[in-house]
Design a protein around this motif. Structure first.
Motif, PDB file in Angstrom:
ATOM      1  N   SER A   1       0.848  -1.198   0.000  1.00  0.00           N
ATOM      2  CA  SER A   1       0.000   0.000   0.000  1.00  0.00           C
ATOM      3  C   SER A   1       0.873   1.233   0.000  1.00  0.00           C
ATOM      4  N   VAL A   2       0.340   2.309  -0.590  1.00  0.00           N
ATOM      5  CA  VAL A   2       0.974   3.628  -0.548  1.00  0.00           C
ATOM      6  C   VAL A   2      -0.030   4.579   0.081  1.00  0.00           C
ATOM      7  N   ALA A   3       0.464   5.340   1.093  1.00  0.00           N
ATOM      8  CA  ALA A   3      -0.436   6.202   1.867  1.00  0.00           C
ATOM      9  C   ALA A   3       0.035   7.650   1.809  1.00  0.00           C
ATOM     10  N   PRO A   4      -0.387   8.425   0.781  1.00  0.00           N
ATOM     11  CA  PRO A   4      -0.052   9.858   0.775  1.00  0.00           C
ATOM     12  C   PRO A   4      -0.671  10.516   2.015  1.00  0.00           C
ATOM     13  N   ASP A   5       0.117  11.324   2.682  1.00  0.00           N
ATOM     14  CA  ASP A   5      -0.317  11.989   3.919  1.00  0.00           C
ATOM     15  C   ASP A   5      -0.787  10.982   4.971  1.00  0.00           C
ATOM     16  N   GLY A   6      -0.364   9.758   4.863  1.00  0.00           N
ATOM     17  CA  GLY A   6      -0.690   8.744   5.859  1.00  0.00           C
ATOM     18  C   GLY A   6      -1.949   7.967   5.573  1.00  0.00           C
ATOM     19  N   VAL A   7      -2.720   8.341   4.523  1.00  0.00           N
ATOM     20  CA  VAL A   7      -3.982   7.662   4.207  1.00  0.00           C
ATOM     21  C   VAL A   7      -3.730   6.653   3.081  1.00  0.00           C
ATOM     22  N   GLN A   8      -4.065   5.386   3.336  1.00  0.00           N
ATOM     23  CA  GLN A   8      -3.810   4.321   2.371  1.00  0.00           C
ATOM     24  C   GLN A   8      -4.801   4.427   1.197  1.00  0.00           C
ATOM     25  N   ARG A   9      -4.310   4.977   0.067  1.00  0.00           N
ATOM     26  CA  ARG A   9      -5.160   5.196  -1.095  1.00  0.00           C
ATOM     27  C   ARG A   9      -4.858   4.211  -2.226  1.00  0.00           C
ATOM     28  N   TYR A  10      -3.707   3.573  -2.159  1.00  0.00           N
ATOM     29  CA  TYR A  10      -3.328   2.636  -3.205  1.00  0.00           C
ATOM     30  C   TYR A  10      -2.997   1.295  -2.536  1.00  0.00           C
ATOM     31  N   VAL A  11      -3.671   0.236  -2.970  1.00  0.00           N
ATOM     32  CA  VAL A  11      -3.468  -1.092  -2.379  1.00  0.00           C
ATOM     33  C   VAL A  11      -3.391  -2.113  -3.507  1.00  0.00           C
ATOM     34  N   TYR A  12      -2.436  -3.016  -3.390  1.00  0.00           N
ATOM     35  CA  TYR A  12      -2.333  -4.107  -4.358  1.00  0.00           C
ATOM     36  C   TYR A  12      -1.919  -5.375  -3.626  1.00  0.00           C
ATOM     37  N   PRO A  13      -2.592  -6.509  -3.875  1.00  0.00           N
ATOM     38  CA  PRO A  13      -3.828  -6.642  -4.657  1.00  0.00           C
ATOM     39  C   PRO A  13      -5.017  -6.155  -3.838  1.00  0.00           C
ATOM     40  N   LEU A  14      -5.967  -5.639  -4.508  1.00  0.00           N
ATOM     41  CA  LEU A  14      -7.120  -5.086  -3.800  1.00  0.00           C
ATOM     42  C   LEU A  14      -8.063  -6.185  -3.332  1.00  0.00           C
ATOM     43  N   ASN A  15      -8.103  -7.283  -4.069  1.00  0.00           N
ATOM     44  CA  ASN A  15      -8.987  -8.384  -3.712  1.00  0.00           C
ATOM     45  C   ASN A  15      -8.639  -8.922  -2.324  1.00  0.00           C
ATOM     46  N   ASP A  16      -9.621  -9.051  -1.446  1.00  0.00           N
ATOM     47  CA  ASP A  16      -9.489  -9.500  -0.055  1.00  0.00           C
ATOM     48  C   ASP A  16      -8.785  -8.486   0.836  1.00  0.00           C
ATOM     49  N   ASN A  17      -8.395  -7.329   0.280  1.00  0.00           N
ATOM     50  CA  ASN A  17      -7.707  -6.328   1.093  1.00  0.00           C
ATOM     51  C   ASN A  17      -8.406  -4.977   1.048  1.00  0.00           C
ATOM     52  N   GLU A  18      -9.723  -4.975   0.706  1.00  0.00           N
ATOM     53  CA  GLU A  18     -10.464  -3.720   0.609  1.00  0.00           C
ATOM     54  C   GLU A  18     -10.496  -2.976   1.947  1.00  0.00           C
ATOM     55  N   TYR A  19     -10.409  -3.727   3.052  1.00  0.00           N
ATOM     56  CA  TYR A  19     -10.493  -3.093   4.366  1.00  0.00           C
ATOM     57  C   TYR A  19      -9.339  -2.136   4.622  1.00  0.00           C
TER      58      TYR A  19
ATOM     59  N   LEU B   1       8.919  -2.493  11.813  1.00  0.00           N
ATOM     60  CA  LEU B   1       8.033  -3.648  11.754  1.00  0.00           C
ATOM     61  C   LEU B   1       6.947  -3.534  12.802  1.00  0.00           C
ATOM     62  N   SER B   2       5.763  -3.900  12.440  1.00  0.00           N
ATOM     63  CA  SER B   2       4.630  -3.892  13.362  1.00  0.00           C
ATOM     64  C   SER B   2       3.992  -5.274  13.332  1.00  0.00           C
ATOM     65  N   GLY B   3       3.770  -5.826  14.509  1.00  0.00           N
ATOM     66  CA  GLY B   3       3.162  -7.147  14.589  1.00  0.00           C
ATOM     67  C   GLY B   3       4.190  -8.174  15.004  1.00  0.00           C
ATOM     68  N   PRO B   4       3.889  -9.460  14.760  1.00  0.00           N
ATOM     69  CA  PRO B   4       2.723  -9.949  14.016  1.00  0.00           C
ATOM     70  C   PRO B   4       1.424  -9.915  14.833  1.00  0.00           C
ATOM     71  N   PHE B   5       0.330  -9.779  14.094  1.00  0.00           N
ATOM     72  CA  PHE B   5      -1.009  -9.818  14.698  1.00  0.00           C
ATOM     73  C   PHE B   5      -1.988 -10.235  13.592  1.00  0.00           C
ATOM     74  N   GLU B   6      -3.214 -10.457  13.975  1.00  0.00           N
ATOM     75  CA  GLU B   6      -4.229 -10.881  13.009  1.00  0.00           C
ATOM     76  C   GLU B   6      -4.683  -9.681  12.185  1.00  0.00           C
ATOM     77  N   LEU B   7      -4.324  -9.712  10.909  1.00  0.00           N
ATOM     78  CA  LEU B   7      -4.782  -8.650  10.014  1.00  0.00           C
ATOM     79  C   LEU B   7      -6.259  -8.854   9.666  1.00  0.00           C
ATOM     80  N   GLN B   8      -6.640 -10.104   9.515  1.00  0.00           N
ATOM     81  CA  GLN B   8      -8.022 -10.518   9.302  1.00  0.00           C
ATOM     82  C   GLN B   8      -8.207 -11.828  10.068  1.00  0.00           C
ATOM     83  N   PRO B   9      -9.396 -12.304  10.224  1.00  0.00           N
ATOM     84  CA  PRO B   9      -9.600 -13.587  10.892  1.00  0.00           C
ATOM     85  C   PRO B   9      -8.789 -14.685  10.205  1.00  0.00           C
TER      86      PRO B   9
END
Length: 534
Positions: free
Chosen positions: A116-134, A162-170
Motif C-alpha cells: 500500500s501507498v499512503a499519501p499523507d498517511g492515508v492508504q489510497r493505493y493497495v495491491y492486490p485489492l482483492n481480499d484487502n479492501e479493508y 516492523l509492526s506485529g505480528p497480529f491478526e490482520l483478518q480472521p
C-alpha cells in the motif's frame, strides 16, 4: 597399590589370611571407585547437555540466518517500492503505474499479503485489492490502530519499522513493514507491505505456528510469537538484526533434555561393571601380592648379590683400563722413541720403509690405547660440571694444534666466526672439536678445503665441520657414532673410537650429533650442538 598395601598391612605378631587382607583392600577400592563412578556420571551428563546445546545452537543458527535472509529480502522490496514513489510521487503517476509496478513485485515474491501507498498517511493505493479492501482509506497516522505507535516510530527514525505480528483478518496472521517517504525533507506519506508470518517462518525452516518449544521476542523482551515459558527454560537463542532493532529466536529441544537419559544409563551401567571388575581384580592382586612377598624378598637378595658382583666387575674394568693406559703405553712410547732414533740413523731406502711401517702401526697402537682409555672413563661418568666457555676460542686453539697436519697435506681451513659464542660446557668439549677436525683431515684429499662454522640453533650452538672426502653412504651413517664402527677407507688410520667419544661427550652435555651430505659438492658435514649459556 602401595597405599593398599599400607592399609592392609598387619603387624607381624598377628596372623591374618591373605584372603582377609584382600577382602579389606577390595572394599576400600570399591568405595573409592563408587565415588569416582558417581562423579563421572554427573560429568558425563553435563558433557552431553553441552554437546546437545551446541548442536541446537548450530541448527538454530541456520534457521535464524534463513529467517534473517527472508526478512532482508522483503525489506529490499519495500525499499524498492519507496524509491518508486519518491521518483514521481504525483497522483497521476501513481494512478497510472502503481498497479503495474507492485504487480511485478507481488508476483516475484511469495509470502506478501499486500502493498500500500499512503499519501499523507492515508492508504489510497493497495495491491492486490482483492481480499484487502479493508485497508483502503485507513489513516495510518491519525486513526487508532494496532500499528499507530509503530508508524510514529518509523516517521521519527526515517527507517523501516516492523509492526506485529497480529491478526490482520480472521485467521490471517501477518506483519506490516512501514517505510516513511520524505520528499525534500518533508514527510510525503508512507509505504507499507504486509507479509504472511507463517509463510516467512516456514520458509526459514521453523515448524511454526503452534510449536511449544520455539518463540520469538523483540528487543523489549515482548514475546510476540510462541510461549513465554520457552525463555524461562534456558533456551538456545539466535539474535536476528532488524533495521530498527532486533528479534531473539529461542528454542529448546522438542522433548526437553530427556533424550540423553538413555546414553547416561548406558554410561553408568558400563561404569558400574568396570567398578565391579576392578574390585575383583584388586582382590586377586592383593591376594597374590601377599603370596609373592617371600618370593620378592628372595629375589631382592639375589639382585643385591648380583649388584655386588657388577660393582666388582666395574672395579676390574677400571683396573684393566689403568693397566692398559700405563703398562701398555710406556712400552709403546719406548718403541716410538727408538724408532725415531733408528729412522734418523738409517740411510737404506728398504729399511727406512720398514721403519715407517713400524712407526705408523705403533702410532696406531698408541692412539688406540689413548682412545680406549678416554672412552672407558667417559662411559663411567654419569654427569659433568659445566662452566661458561666461548667455544669459538676452543675451536681456534684446536685449529692451531692441527696446523702442522694441515700444512703436511697442503690443505686449507676456513673458520670465520666472530663475536662471542658462550656455551654451557665442560673443558672436555675440546676433545669433540679435535676429533671432528682430525677425521676431516684424515678423510679429505690433499690440497682440499675444510670449513668449520658455528650456527645459531635457538637454545643451542650448532658447530659444523665440512670436509671434501668421498662422503658417507646413507646406510653407513647410523653406525659411525658407535664403538669400533668405521667406514672402510684404505690408507686411513683410525681406531673407530673417535666419533664414539664425540657422541659420549655431547650426550653428557645434553646435545646432539649428526652427519649430512655436503649440499655444495663432494664430502660430508659432521655437526654437534652445545647448549648456550644463560
Amino acid at each position: 597399590m602401595k597405599l593398599l598395601s599400607n592399609l592392609t598391612a598387619i603387624p607381624e605378631n598377628r596372623v591374618i589370611s591373605p584372603r582377609r587382607s584382600a577382602l579389606l583392600g577390595a572394599l576400600i577400592v570399591l568405595l573409592l571407585l563408587f565415588f569416582v563412578w558417581w562423579q563421572a556420571g554427573i560429568w558425563y551428563e553435563d558433557q552431553l547437555l553441552d554437546e546437545q546445546r551446541a548442536q541446537e545452537s548450530i541448527d538454530l543458527s541456520l534457521h535464524g540466518n534463513a529467517l534473517s535472509a527472508s526478512l532482508t529480502h522483503r525489506f529490499a522490496i519495500i525499499e524498492g517500492l519507496a524509491a518508486f514513489v519518491r521518483f514521481d510521487p504525483s497522483k497521476e503517476a501513481l494512478d497510472n503505474n502503481f498497479d503495474d509496478f507492485t504487480g511485478d513485485l507481488y508476483s516475484s515474491t511469495e509470502g506478501i499479503l499486500y502493498f500500500s501507498v499512503a499519501p499523507d498517511g492515508v492508504q489510497r493505493y493497495v495491491y492486490p485489492l482483492n481480499d484487502n479492501e479493508y485497508v483502503l482509506g485507513h489513516d495510518l497516522i491519525n486513526d487508532e490502530s494496532k500499528i499507530r505507535a509503530d508508524v510514529q516510530r518509523a516517521i521519527q527514525t526515517h527507517k523501516i519499522t516492523l509492526s506485529g505480528p497480529f491478526e490482520l483478518q480472521p485467521d490471517v496472521l501477518g506483519m506490516v513493514a512501514i517505510k516513511p517517504i520524505y520528499v525534500n525533507d518533508t514527510l510525503w506519506g508512507l509505504t507499507t507491505m504486509a507479509v504472511d508470518m507463517p509463510y516467512i517462518l516456514k520458509e526459514a525452516g521453523l515448524d511454526l505456528p503452534g510449536h511449544p518449544n520455539i518463540a520469538i521476542r523483540d528487543d523489549a523482551g515482548n514475546v510476540f510469537y510462541g510461549e513465554k515459558q520457552v525463555y524461562e527454560n534456558g533456551p538456545v537463542i539466535q539474535r536476528i538484526e532488524l533495521p530498527d532493532g532486533y528479534w531473539e529466536l529461542g528454542i529448546i529441544p522438542t522433548a526437553g533434555h530427556t533424550t540423553i537419559q538413555d546414553k547416561i544409563f548406558i554410561f553408568k551401567s558400563a561404569g558400574l561393571i568396570i567398578v565391579l571388575l576392578l574390585t575383583v581384580i584388586t582382590y586377586m592382586t592383593i591376594n597374590r601380592q601377599k603370596r609373592l612377598i617371600l618370593a620378592v624378598k628372595k629375589r631382592t637378595e639375589e639382585l643385591s648379590k648380583a649388584n655386588e658382583e657388577l660393582v666388582s666387575l666395574t672395579k676390574m674394568k677400571d683396573l684393566f683400563t689403568d693397566i692398559m693406559r700405563h703398562d701398555l703405553l710406556n712400552p709403546a712410547n719406548l718403541v716410538r722413541g727408538f724408532t725415531d732414533v733408528l729412522f734418523d740413523m738409517e740411510e737404506e731406502e728398504e729399511k727406512i720403509q720398514v721403519l715407517q711401517k713400524i712407526r705408523r702401526n705403533n702410532e696406531k697402537l698408541i692412539d688406540m690405547i689413548e682412545s680406549a682409555s678416554k672412552f672407558s672413563k667417559l662411559e663411567s661418568l654419569e654427569e659433568i660440571e659445566f662452566e661458561t666457555i666461548d667455544i669459538k676460542n676452543i675451536i681456534k686453539k684446536v685449529v692451531d694444534d692441527f696446523k702442522p697436519l694441515l700444512e703436511e697435506k697442503q690443505m686449507s681451513l676456513e673458520f670465520a666466526a666472530k663475536g662471542e659464542y658462550n656455551a654451557n660446557a665442560n673443558a672436555m668439549i675440546e676433545e669433540v672439536f679435535a676429533n671432528l677436525l682430525s677425521n676431516a683431515i684424515k678423510y679429505s684429499p690433499s690440497e682440499s678445503q675444510i670449513v668449520m662454522d658455528i650456527l645459531d640453533a635457538g637454545d643451542y650452538w650448532k658447530v659444523r665441520v665440512t670436509d671434501s672426502g668421498e662422503g658417507i653412504a646413507d646406510e653407513d651413517k647410523p653406525k659411525l657414532f658407535e664403538r669400533f664402527k668405521r667406514v672402510d677407507k684404505s690408507g686411513v688410520k683410525g681406531t673407530g673410537l673417535g666419533l664414539a667419544i664425540v657422541k659420549r661427550i655431547i650426550d653428557l652435555h645434553g646435545g646432539r650429533v649428526g652427519i649430512e651430505n655436503n649440499p655444495e659438492g663432494q664430502g660430508s658435514i659432521f655437526w654437534v650442538t652445545v647448549e648456550k649459556s644463560r
